[in-house]
Design an enzyme around this catalytic site. Structure first.
Site, PDB file in Angstrom:
ATOM      1  N   ASP A  13       2.926  -8.792  -9.120  1.00  0.00           N
ATOM      2  CA  ASP A  13       2.250  -7.624  -9.728  1.00  0.00           C
ATOM      3  C   ASP A  13       1.369  -7.929 -10.948  1.00  0.00           C
ATOM      4  O   ASP A  13       1.416  -7.185 -11.943  1.00  0.00           O
ATOM      5  CB  ASP A  13       3.303  -6.563 -10.123  1.00  0.00           C
ATOM      6  CG  ASP A  13       3.989  -5.949  -8.902  1.00  0.00           C
ATOM      7  OD1 ASP A  13       3.726  -6.390  -7.777  1.00  0.00           O
ATOM      8  OD2 ASP A  13       4.808  -5.022  -9.109  1.00  0.00           O
ATOM      9  N   ASP A  51       1.658  -3.922  -6.365  1.00  0.00           N
ATOM     10  CA  ASP A  51       2.197  -2.571  -6.377  1.00  0.00           C
ATOM     11  C   ASP A  51       1.077  -1.667  -5.865  1.00  0.00           C
ATOM     12  O   ASP A  51      -0.074  -1.789  -6.317  1.00  0.00           O
ATOM     13  CB  ASP A  51       2.563  -2.227  -7.834  1.00  0.00           C
ATOM     14  CG  ASP A  51       3.755  -1.306  -7.972  1.00  0.00           C
ATOM     15  OD1 ASP A  51       4.695  -1.410  -7.164  1.00  0.00           O
ATOM     16  OD2 ASP A  51       3.759  -0.486  -8.922  1.00  0.00           O
ATOM     17  N   HIS A  53       0.525   2.194  -4.685  1.00  0.00           N
ATOM     18  CA  HIS A  53       1.041   3.548  -4.485  1.00  0.00           C
ATOM     19  C   HIS A  53      -0.051   4.540  -4.070  1.00  0.00           C
ATOM     20  O   HIS A  53      -1.158   4.493  -4.612  1.00  0.00           O
ATOM     21  CB  HIS A  53       1.654   4.076  -5.786  1.00  0.00           C
ATOM     22  CG  HIS A  53       2.773   3.245  -6.340  1.00  0.00           C
ATOM     23  ND1 HIS A  53       3.885   2.893  -5.619  1.00  0.00           N
ATOM     24  CD2 HIS A  53       2.947   2.697  -7.585  1.00  0.00           C
ATOM     25  CE1 HIS A  53       4.698   2.189  -6.384  1.00  0.00           C
ATOM     26  NE2 HIS A  53       4.169   2.032  -7.573  1.00  0.00           N
ATOM     27  N   HIS A  57       2.599   9.634  -5.104  1.00  0.00           N
ATOM     28  CA  HIS A  57       3.866   8.890  -5.051  1.00  0.00           C
ATOM     29  C   HIS A  57       4.966   9.557  -5.858  1.00  0.00           C
ATOM     30  O   HIS A  57       4.747  10.056  -6.963  1.00  0.00           O
ATOM     31  CB  HIS A  57       3.656   7.453  -5.559  1.00  0.00           C
ATOM     32  CG  HIS A  57       4.739   6.528  -5.141  1.00  0.00           C
ATOM     33  ND1 HIS A  57       5.650   5.993  -6.028  1.00  0.00           N
ATOM     34  CD2 HIS A  57       5.079   6.062  -3.912  1.00  0.00           C
ATOM     35  CE1 HIS A  57       6.502   5.223  -5.349  1.00  0.00           C
ATOM     36  NE2 HIS A  57       6.174   5.246  -4.072  1.00  0.00           N
ATOM     37  N   LYS A 111       3.469  -3.221  -1.746  1.00  0.00           N
ATOM     38  CA  LYS A 111       4.749  -2.505  -1.747  1.00  0.00           C
ATOM     39  C   LYS A 111       4.616  -1.198  -2.492  1.00  0.00           C
ATOM     40  O   LYS A 111       3.746  -1.058  -3.345  1.00  0.00           O
ATOM     41  CB  LYS A 111       5.828  -3.390  -2.390  1.00  0.00           C
ATOM     42  CG  LYS A 111       5.485  -3.760  -3.813  1.00  0.00           C
ATOM     43  CD  LYS A 111       6.508  -4.676  -4.435  1.00  0.00           C
ATOM     44  CE  LYS A 111       6.130  -5.058  -5.843  1.00  0.00           C
ATOM     45  NZ  LYS A 111       6.049  -3.941  -6.784  1.00  0.00           N
ATOM     46  N   CYS A 156      10.100  -5.484 -11.480  1.00  0.00           N
ATOM     47  CA  CYS A 156       9.752  -6.083 -10.177  1.00  0.00           C
ATOM     48  C   CYS A 156      10.144  -7.552 -10.061  1.00  0.00           C
ATOM     49  O   CYS A 156      10.557  -8.000  -8.989  1.00  0.00           O
ATOM     50  CB  CYS A 156       8.280  -5.847  -9.885  1.00  0.00           C
ATOM     51  SG  CYS A 156       7.961  -4.091  -9.559  1.00  0.00           S
TER      52      CYS A 156
HETATM   53  C1  VGL Z   1       6.769  -2.087 -11.835  1.00  0.00           C
HETATM   54  C2  VGL Z   1       7.480  -0.068 -12.662  1.00  0.00           C
HETATM   55  C3  VGL Z   1       6.859   0.597 -11.636  1.00  0.00           C
HETATM   56  C4  VGL Z   1       6.728  -3.582 -11.980  1.00  0.00           C
HETATM   57  C5  VGL Z   1       6.152  -1.430 -10.785  1.00  0.00           C
HETATM   58  O1  VGL Z   1       5.803  -4.227 -11.434  1.00  0.00           O
HETATM   59  O2  VGL Z   1       7.621  -4.145 -12.671  1.00  0.00           O
HETATM   60  N1  VGL Z   1       7.435  -1.403 -12.758  1.00  0.00           N
HETATM   61  N2  VGL Z   1       6.200  -0.095 -10.691  1.00  0.00           N
HETATM   62 ZN    ZN Z   2       5.040   0.980  -9.272  1.00  0.00          ZN
END
Ligand code: VGL
Ligand code: ZN
Length: 209
Positions: A13, A51, A53, A57, A111, A156
């Site tokens: 991410d 990430d 969405h 979401h 994801k 994550c």
């Molecule tokens: C993440 C919160 C929401 C991350 C992703 O990449 O750690 N944290 N979505």
């Molecule tokens: Zn997220």
């Protein structure tokens, strides 16, 4: 630690919204880019997560009337933190940071694209059942070791590392190529849980020594 031919580098991410100026900026988030770029050529396999969405979401506070960012709500699969809108499909915030080297990526796993389920882990969504397909891919390529880095250490990266370990991989997290959100002790919890599950919390120097 040596990097063997069965070791995959899992880059988590490293997207604009998790970097300074982004919608869910992780303090120092962009500082992971330089070390990750330096390490990438050393690995025989590289997988990145993104990430990803939809705007509707369920993890976005904006989609819950009367709720605020960082509130917890119960969902069918357990408690869910409500986040600011982030990494919306097709937006600038969802793109990888421009300085991250992605030209040689073997695979990019997206994801969190199902409206009703959040997904922190690169392997399973937050219902802990729906898979991303990554385990099958790695087993198919005979990967046995996973080295994780990226954002965020306590979400994550943490969920990905724990799942990788449960799926039978040897797991290392590069602490100095990762940065944390640290929401109410979440970093300490994550570090303790990773240590007690046999995940090696390491550094770039140790990896290269
Ligand atoms: C993440 C919160 C929401 C991350 C992703 O990449 O750690 N944290 N979505
Ligand atoms: Zn997220």
């Amino acid at each position: 630690m040596e990097i063997h031919k069965d070791t995959v580098f899992l880059v988590i991410d490293v997207q604009n919204d998790f970097c300074p100026g982004g919608a869910l900026a992780v303090p120092g988030g962009d500082q992971v880019i330089e070390p990750i770029n330096k390490l990438l050529p050393r690995f025989p396999a590289t997988v990145y997560t993104q990430d990803w969405h939809p705007g509707v979401h369920t993890s976005f506070a904006s989609n819950h009337k009367g709720k605020s960012v960082y509130d917890l709500i119960p969902l069918s699969y357990g408690e869910q933190v409500l986040w600011p809108d982030h990494c919306v499909q097709g937006t600038k915030g969802a793109e990888f940071h421009k300085d991250l080297q992605t030209d040689h990526a073997d695979l990019i796993i997206r994801k969190g694209f199902r409206k009703e389920i959040d997904s922190y882990s690169a392997f399973f969504e937050n219902d802990r059942k729906t898979t991303t397909g990554l385990d099958g891919y790695l087993k198919n390529r005979n990967m046995e070791k996973v080295v994780c880095a990226g954002l965020a250490t306590d979400f994550c990266v943490y969920y990905s590392a724990i799942d990788a370990m449960k799926l039978g991989y040897q797991v290392t997290v590069l602490m100095d190529a990762s940065r944390a959100i640290d929401l109410e002790g979440s970093l300490d919890n994550a570090l303790n849980d990773m240590r007690s599950n046999g995940i090696v919390l390491s550094t770039i120097a140790e990896l290269l020594s």
